[in-house]
Design a protein around this motif. Structure first.
Motif, PDB file in Angstrom:
ATOM      1  N   UNK A 389       0.837  -1.190   0.000  1.00  0.00           N
ATOM      2  CA  UNK A 389       0.000   0.000   0.000  1.00  0.00           C
ATOM      3  C   UNK A 389       0.887   1.262   0.000  1.00  0.00           C
ATOM      4  N   UNK A 390       0.797   2.042  -1.088  1.00  0.00           N
ATOM      5  CA  UNK A 390       1.658   3.219  -1.236  1.00  0.00           C
ATOM      6  C   UNK A 390       1.369   4.289  -0.182  1.00  0.00           C
ATOM      7  N   UNK A 391       0.111   4.409   0.229  1.00  0.00           N
ATOM      8  CA  UNK A 391      -0.236   5.392   1.259  1.00  0.00           C
ATOM      9  C   UNK A 391       0.388   5.004   2.599  1.00  0.00           C
ATOM     10  N   UNK A 392       0.343   3.702   2.885  1.00  0.00           N
ATOM     11  CA  UNK A 392       0.941   3.225   4.134  1.00  0.00           C
ATOM     12  C   UNK A 392       2.455   3.447   4.112  1.00  0.00           C
ATOM     13  N   UNK A 398       7.083   9.229   6.270  1.00  0.00           N
ATOM     14  CA  UNK A 398       6.881  10.570   6.817  1.00  0.00           C
ATOM     15  C   UNK A 398       7.182  10.626   8.311  1.00  0.00           C
ATOM     16  N   UNK A 399       7.407   9.457   8.926  1.00  0.00           N
ATOM     17  CA  UNK A 399       7.816   9.427  10.333  1.00  0.00           C
ATOM     18  C   UNK A 399       9.317   9.158  10.458  1.00  0.00           C
ATOM     19  N   UNK A 400      10.007   9.187   9.310  1.00  0.00           N
ATOM     20  CA  UNK A 400      11.464   9.051   9.355  1.00  0.00           C
ATOM     21  C   UNK A 400      11.968   7.637   9.140  1.00  0.00           C
TER      22      UNK A 400
ATOM     23  N   UNK B  45       1.198  18.036   2.018  1.00  0.00           N
ATOM     24  CA  UNK B  45       1.815  16.822   1.476  1.00  0.00           C
ATOM     25  C   UNK B  45       3.138  17.128   0.787  1.00  0.00           C
ATOM     26  N   UNK B  46       3.191  18.244   0.098  1.00  0.00           N
ATOM     27  CA  UNK B  46       4.416  18.606  -0.623  1.00  0.00           C
ATOM     28  C   UNK B  46       5.540  18.937   0.360  1.00  0.00           C
ATOM     29  N   UNK B  47       5.206  19.633   1.427  1.00  0.00           N
ATOM     30  CA  UNK B  47       6.243  19.946   2.418  1.00  0.00           C
ATOM     31  C   UNK B  47       6.760  18.655   3.057  1.00  0.00           C
ATOM     32  N   UNK B  48       5.839  17.690   3.272  1.00  0.00           N
ATOM     33  CA  UNK B  48       6.239  16.416   3.896  1.00  0.00           C
ATOM     34  C   UNK B  48       6.972  15.487   2.928  1.00  0.00           C
ATOM     35  N   UNK B  49       6.858  15.768   1.627  1.00  0.00           N
ATOM     36  CA  UNK B  49       7.647  14.988   0.669  1.00  0.00           C
ATOM     37  C   UNK B  49       6.902  13.857  -0.020  1.00  0.00           C
ATOM     38  N   UNK B  75      13.274  14.278   5.211  1.00  0.00           N
ATOM     39  CA  UNK B  75      12.647  15.486   5.766  1.00  0.00           C
ATOM     40  C   UNK B  75      12.216  15.237   7.206  1.00  0.00           C
ATOM     41  N   UNK B  76      11.608  14.059   7.423  1.00  0.00           N
ATOM     42  CA  UNK B  76      11.165  13.719   8.784  1.00  0.00           C
ATOM     43  C   UNK B  76      12.354  13.684   9.732  1.00  0.00           C
ATOM     44  N   UNK B  77      13.459  13.111   9.242  1.00  0.00           N
ATOM     45  CA  UNK B  77      14.657  12.996  10.087  1.00  0.00           C
ATOM     46  C   UNK B  77      15.249  14.367  10.429  1.00  0.00           C
ATOM     47  N   UNK B  78      14.967  15.352   9.556  1.00  0.00           N
ATOM     48  CA  UNK B  78      15.457  16.704   9.829  1.00  0.00           C
ATOM     49  C   UNK B  78      14.482  17.494  10.696  1.00  0.00           C
TER      50      UNK B  78
END
Lengths: 447, 245
Positions: A389-392, A398-400, B45-49, B75-78
């Motif tokens: 799932x690409x969203x997942x 997005x959490x690093x 969404x764009x800022x988050x990448x 980006x998240x790591x920064x």
């Protein structure tokens, strides 16, 4: 080898048939199974190896595998040093051990038992008088008569695990069965034969694996007959994580009596070609049969799961849950056959096969095969084929969490519910490690 | 902290953002408001990448670095965090394991040691308390079967755990009842300090009663058409978005 004449290789089937006489002469022809072996080689001679024109072998070709010039019986016994192979055993876990090296029993690496329970070897069971009654009662009683590979194995049955757990005995330690191949022959065929009998109320946990230690081709055609008596409970784990030079055909037959419970987990990560023929026969009421599997393969690997549940009695259950993750140009096959006999009312039979294809070169062939002759039953089957799932994936990133780890985490999450029912902690963490390794990440999934 | 300069963004060839300019300094709270379809969620969404969006022109400068080419995880790591409008359900990974993996991934990216288990546990307990999250909730599968309020609280819990420099809260108020809204707002306010910044993306003024912005921007058809102080939000609430177009 310069100057030597290149031998024209005899087709493997012919080679096997013609070597049978010598094999029989070599072992005790007074053995109670002499007639069974002789009968079996005749059946194999007639049937030959399975081919793709047979419905059950439509997606899996043995052609390439059969072209190798295998040594059928390893000539010498190799000695393995425990420290070199200890990674293949469970960590920090007391266990019985039945270890075979190139087809021979290795008494140094093994830990057998004859007290209360028999955890020992087929060669003894087939030759010693004290086992004759059990052999007569169980040996070769459950195998599919038309299955040529099982017949072939029967013809050459000589060595393997022999486990007999008497009435109401609960084994406190798991049994590890490992078949090592050392590469002492340029190509070797192995045909282990296992017999496992749990008497009434007995309980056992068994872990089986096949492990080659070199890149010489290995072709294993294994047969396990398992009898689970009234109220008995079996947990069986198959770890298929062999080298890409090895192929395995695993024929397992489980006969269950009333109120018994048997679970088989099959973890298929390695090997070139792996075919699992897993057959359950329910011979009483209130039986629970569970089959679970995780397959993670890549490159040109092929894993084929053929399951059969024969619901021949009322009020029984079967649960199948197979997960597959395929990358590279790997191929998966799942064929789940459920037969519900006319008298098998109140059957609950569930089957799930969920697959993820990580790229567009990998393939999965998934086929449920339900033959239901009773009218008051609950049977369901579900098959899914999809991508991660690409969203997942974006959510995790997005959490690093780096992309590769995020993909591994999602893959692990997808397969996780199959792992949850593994009851041996050391085994569970071993499998998690193999999965992490297979997915190319260092995370442990159990932080 | 963040400077967005003439940002143009398309999705599947269709332009969504048409020249956004925005400047956010440490210690500030910015609200970006606008009607549906104005491009609010695209901006976050764009800022988050998110790679589904294509930046066709312009720059995003974060802590003196152009981050346009960076992957979401970098980006998240920064220190950039986005609270999702629709957090994804992931069966098979518990909230706790997820947040541990995320924290340790961030530490590893900075070449720091893993967080010791006892410190991790203490921090989880502390932050869960801040957001009035039950400990049972933490051993459930990530977002699976969570109510709208639970999902949003879980997002802010992750924010509290990760301690980002820049938080973008995308429609965090949607789907929240007033009690949950207060809990979430209280959490955000407690996490706020002079070194971090928050961008609130919202359709309604209601969230801004609880998290008070320093600046309010109105987005319309992919452009910021009006900027002002917090009173602009009240004006929008009264008059709607029509007067501003």
């Amino acid at each position: 080898m310069i100057g030597s004449n290149k031998k024209t290789t005899m087709p493997l089937a012919d080679k096997l048939v013609s070597s049978f006489l010598a094999f029989e002469l070599d072992i005790d022809i007074q053995s109670p199974v002499h007639n069974i072996r002789t009968d079996a080689i005749k059946k194999f001679e007639k049937l030959g190896f399975p081919h793709r024109k047979l419905e059950a072998w439509k997606y899996t070709s043995l052609n390439k595998l059969l072209k190798e010039d295998y040594t059928l019986f390893s000539k010498k016994k190799n000695v393995l040093d425990f420290k070199n192979v200890k990674d293949f055993f469970l960590d920090n876990t007391e266990s019985y051990k039945l270890i075979f090296v190139d087809g021979f029993f290795d008494s140094f690496l093994s830990q057998t038992s004859h007290e209360k329970v028999d955890v020992c070897i087929m060669s003894a069971a087939l030759s010693k008088a004290k086992y004759t009654s059990i052999i007569k009662k169980y040996f070769n009683k459950s195998i599919e008569k038309g299955d040529s590979l099982s017949q072939l194995n029967t013809a050459f049955s000589k060595e393997g695990a022999y486990i007999h757990v008497p009435k109401n005995i609960i084994l406190e330690k798991p049994i590890e069965i490992i078949h090592f191949a050392t590469g002492n022959e340029s190509a070797l065929m192995l045909q282990p034969r296992n017999l496992i009998v749990l008497e009434e109320g007995a309980q056992a946990e068994i872990i089986e694996s096949h492990q080659s230690l070199t890149d010489n081709p290995i072709f294993t055609n294994s047969v396990s007959e398992i009898f689970v008596s009234k109220n008995a409970h079996l947990d069986y784990y198959k770890i298929q994580n062999d080298r890409l030079s090895s192929s395995l055909i695993d024929n397992t037959y489980i006969s269950q009596e009333r109120d018994s419970n048997s679970k088989i987990h099959t973890f298929s990560f390695g090997g070139k070609l792996t075919r699992n023929n897993l057959n359950y026969y329910q011979k009483g009421s209130y039986i629970n049969s569970t089959m679970k599997g995780i397959t993670i393969i890549d490159d040109k690997q092929l894993v084929d799961h053929h399951t059969l549940v024969d619901h021949a009695n009322p009020n029984c259950e079967s649960h199948q849950d197979y997960k597959g993750i395929y990358s590279g140009s790997s191929t998966g096959v799942f064929n789940g056959k459920i037969v519900v006999d006319k008298i098998a009312q109140k059957t609950n039979a569930f089957q799930k096969n969920n697959n993820i294809l990580l790229n567009d070169k990998s393939t999965i062939n998934s086929k449920p095969q339900l033959e239901i002759f009773a009218d008051d039953v609950k049977c369901s089957h579900g098959c899914t084929i999809g991508q991660l799932d690409q969203d997942a994936l974006f959510y995790l990133r997005a959490r690093g969490i780096p992309k590769k780890e995020a993909e591994a985490l999602l893959t692990y999450a997808f397969a996780n519910n199959v792992l949850e029912s593994v009851n041996i902690p050391a085994l569970k963490s071993k499998i998690k490690k193999i999965i992490a390794n297979k997915l190319g990440v260092e995370i442990g999934f159990d932080l | 902290m963040l400077t967005i300069d003439n940002l143009h963004v398309s999705v599947e060839g269709k332009p969504i953002l048409n020249g956004i300019n925005l400047n956010v300094r440490a210690g500030e709270v910015h609200a970006i408001m606008g009607p549906n379809g104005s491009g609010k969620s695209t901006l976050s969404s764009v800022i988050a990448g998110n790679e589904a969006y294509e930046v066709t022109k312009g720059d995003i400068i974060y802590k003196n670095e152009n981050i346009i080419e960076l992957a979401a995880e970098e980006r998240a790591q920064k220190g950039i965090f986005m609270s999702f409008q629709y957090p994804v359900e992931i069966p098979g990974i518990t909230v706790t394991n997820f947040i541990k993996t995320a924290i340790n991934s961030n530490l590893r990216a900075r070449n720091e040691e893993k967080m010791p288990a006892n410190i991790m546990l203490k921090k989880i307990r502390e932050k869960a308390e801040l957001l009035e999250i039950d400990s049972k909730f933490l051993s459930r599968s990530l977002n699976e079967g969570f109510s709208g309020g639970e999902k949003k609280r879980n997002e802010i819990f992750q924010m509290a755990m990760l301690e980002p420099s820049l938080s973008i809260l995308d429609e965090t108020d949607s789907g929240l009842d007033i009690d949950a809204l207060k809990i979430v707002a209280n959490g955000v306010n407690k996490l706020k300090n002079k070194n971090n910044a928050v961008i609130l993306i919202t359709h309604y003024q209601r969230l801004l009663d609880h998290i008070v912005p320093d600046y309010v921007h109105v987005l319309h058809e992919g452009r910021i058409v009006k900027s002002g102080g917090k009173e602009l939000a009240h004006e929008l609430e009264e008059k709607g978005y029509d007067w501003i177009k």
